[in-house]
Design an enzyme around this catalytic site. Structure first.
Site, short mmCIF file in Angstrom:
data_model
loop_
_atom_site.label_atom_id
_atom_site.label_comp_id
_atom_site.label_asym_id
_atom_site.label_seq_id
_atom_site.Cartn_x
_atom_site.Cartn_y
_atom_site.Cartn_z
N ARG A 1 -14.71 13.38 9.97
CA ARG A 1 -13.56 14.11 10.14
C ARG A 1 -13.27 14.97 9.01
O ARG A 1 -12.50 16.16 9.51
CB ARG A 1 -12.10 13.03 9.99
CG ARG A 1 -12.44 12.05 11.19
CD ARG A 1 -11.47 10.63 11.13
NE ARG A 1 -9.95 11.18 10.63
CZ ARG A 1 -9.25 10.36 9.99
NH1 ARG A 1 -9.75 9.16 9.42
NH2 ARG A 1 -8.08 10.92 9.75
N SER B 1 -7.36 4.33 9.97
CA SER B 1 -8.29 4.23 8.72
C SER B 1 -7.75 3.44 7.45
O SER B 1 -8.32 2.61 6.95
CB SER B 1 -8.28 5.88 8.46
OG SER B 1 -8.91 5.79 7.00
N LYS C 1 -8.62 -0.54 6.03
CA LYS C 1 -8.87 -1.04 4.62
C LYS C 1 -7.94 -2.18 4.13
O LYS C 1 -8.34 -3.11 3.41
CB LYS C 1 -8.72 0.16 3.75
CG LYS C 1 -9.94 1.01 3.91
CD LYS C 1 -9.95 2.29 3.02
CE LYS C 1 -9.03 3.42 3.86
NZ LYS C 1 -9.56 4.87 3.76
N ASP D 1 -15.20 3.20 8.67
CA ASP D 1 -14.22 4.07 7.96
C ASP D 1 -14.60 5.11 7.24
O ASP D 1 -14.39 6.31 7.16
CB ASP D 1 -13.07 3.20 7.46
CG ASP D 1 -12.05 4.32 6.94
OD1 ASP D 1 -11.45 5.18 7.62
OD2 ASP D 1 -11.99 4.30 5.54
N HIS E 1 0.92 -1.24 0.09
CA HIS E 1 -0.08 -0.21 0.13
C HIS E 1 1.02 1.17 -0.24
O HIS E 1 1.78 1.36 0.69
CB HIS E 1 -0.85 0.16 1.14
CG HIS E 1 -1.75 1.24 1.29
ND1 HIS E 1 -2.82 1.57 0.48
CD2 HIS E 1 -1.59 2.36 2.01
CE1 HIS E 1 -3.52 2.76 0.86
NE2 HIS E 1 -2.49 3.30 1.59
N1 URA Z 1 -6.21 8.28 3.90
C1 URA Z 1 -7.12 7.40 4.41
O1 URA Z 1 -7.50 6.38 3.92
N2 URA Z 1 -7.63 7.71 5.86
C2 URA Z 1 -7.07 8.80 6.24
O2 URA Z 1 -7.61 9.07 7.42
C3 URA Z 1 -6.17 9.57 5.57
C4 URA Z 1 -5.83 9.42 4.35
#
Ligand code: URA
Ligand code: CA
Length: 434
Positions: free
Chosen positions: A168, A183, A187, A161, A82
């Site tokens: 946020r 976050s 994923k 998320d 990632h």
């Molecule tokens: N990218 C994400 O997936 N989450 C965040 O909180 C910030 C950037």
């Protein structure tokens, strides 16, 4: 349990328990807890931080808020990579066939996303016939037989998320290490990989512009991954200027093909070998990083990585002759050079702004509904530290419109040519392991 008490506890700097974290994530996901209370909690986290144990619990709660991909029918250790995102980052297109060529199973779930260029799937779809509409059974079979496959995002992954991130975004609480780390990791973990290699970018084109912040984020994500039982490590790499030379969908596919043939840009090749060796090591396909790197660089030079890429294209309906004839990829109508206004050394190439210029040409999506132009983009001829003579091209703009004055202006403003000598920026700053 009352949300009021959870907010108060975090406001006062105390550690939340597993039960309290589950309570607010589950309550928020199913609509029992309102936005205003979760906003207050996010702001408390922003100021009070979270312990490593809280971060891991938060991540697990978000993973369990939705579907999880089960890759257990694929044999071997599944390693995912990632990147925190940058400009002209072609590494996924290269790494998938490259590490597959040494036997690492690559089961990639990818999105289209927003950004300077399309996502990995958009890029691959510039190959005629290539498609990601395969069933999960086909996906598993393809990885087991050919070692690599890419599928579009399916299922309801990490709904907590999605909700939290939108909240946020409008409450000034995006920029918090525990919240960003959980976050991103939620994923990745929900996508089913056994092990994860993170490429955390730093510099003008990165989410984390300062090295110290990037390091902190890398350490936070590595801690979460390992605590929840996924072998995780991070590389911190430079994104002060775009990676490689090509920015744009078909242009990056061509750059990936060149790299897989051993003729890629130096920085892109080096980053792929660095990340790839870590992936091979985590997959137990080598005993040391040196051995892993040798396996990979041999396959860039002996045609095996390139042949793996062709096999991968064919197995998902793509016309693999494109790999031998990249001119059959979508082509832009106009190729326009951006000429240096002064002689000297390139001292700055603001990655973010060059990405925006590519987007102005149509290479990326501004909204989910935008259509992207696969043919357009930018190819750099110079990078930071290179000398340039007035009137010679800094880069070439690939466009489907003849008038690109606004794009040229943006690009000139993002590139600085200096009279002083300038060092090439370091590419790999650090690695973070458990
Ligand atoms: N990218 C994400 O997936 N989450 C965040 O909180 C910030 C950037
Ligand atoms: Ca590139």
């Amino acid at each position: 349990m009352r949300m009021y008490d959870v907010i108060e506890k975090k406001r006062d700097g105390e550690e939340l328990s597993k039960e309290e974290i589950r309570f607010f994530i589950n309550g928020y996901t199913n609509g029992d807890i309102p936005d205003y209370q979760v906003s207050a909690l996010m702001m408390a986290v922003y100021f009070q931080d979270m312990t490593e144990a809280e971060r891991a619990e938060l991540t697990t709660a978000m993973v369990e808020s939705g579907d999880q991909i089960d890759l257990s029918a694929i044999s071997g250790i599944k390693v995912d990579k990632h990147s925190t995102g940058g400009v002209g980052d072609t590494t996924t297109l290269i790494l998938a066939p490259l590490v597959a060529s040494v036997g690492v199973p690559v089961a990639k779930m990818s999105g289209r996303g927003l950004g300077h260029t399309g996502g990995t799937i958009d890029k691959l779809e510039s190959v005629p016939g290539f498609h990601v509409g395969i069933s999960s059974d086909e996906f598993v079979d393809l990885v087991n037989t050919n070692k690599a496959a890419v599928v579009g995002q399916t299922g309801n992954l990490t709904p907590a998320d999605k909700k939290l991130y939108s909240l946020r975004d409008v409450t000034a609480t995006v920029n918090s290490i525990p919240l960003i780390a959980s976050s991103i990791m939620s994923k990745k973990i929900a996508s089913g990989a056994d092990a994860i290699v993170l490429d955390v970018k730093t510099g003008a084109g990165a989410f984390m512009k300062q090295y110290d912040e990037a390091k902190e984020l890398a350490e936070a994500m590595v801690s979460i991954g390992n605590r929840v039982g996924r072998n995780t490590m991070a590389v911190i790499s430079d994104m002060s200027q775009p990676l490689g030379k090509a920015i744009g969908n078909a242009l990056e596919v061509k750059e990936a093909i060149d790299t897989l043939k051993g003729n890629g840009p130096e920085d892109l090749t080096e980053l792929c070998l660095t990340l790839g060796s870590q992936m091979v090591l985590l997959a137990n396909k080598a005993d040391s990083l040196d051995e892993a790197r040798t396996l990979l660089s041999n396959n860039l030079n002996n045609g095996k990585a390139f042949n793996q890429f062709k096999l991968f294209l064919e197995s998902q309906g793509g016309d693999s002759s494109v790999a031998d004839n990249p001119e059959s990829l979508p082509q832009a109508a106009y190729k326009i050079d951006l000429k240096a206004k002064y002689s000297g050394t390139v001292s700055e190439m603001v990655a973010d702004d060059i990405g925006t210029a590519a987007m102005m040409l149509g290479a990326g999506r501004a909204t989910k509904e935008s259509k992207i132009d696969l043919a357009v983009g930018i190819v750099l001829h110079k990078k930071i530290g290179d000398t340039v003579t007035e009137g010679n091209p800094l880069l070439t703009i690939y466009s489907n419109q003849e008038n690109v004055e606004d794009v040229k202006e943006k690009l000139h403003a993002s590139i600085t040519v200096s009279e002083d000598t300038v060092e090439r920026p370091q590419l790999i700053y650090d690695t973070v392991t458990k």
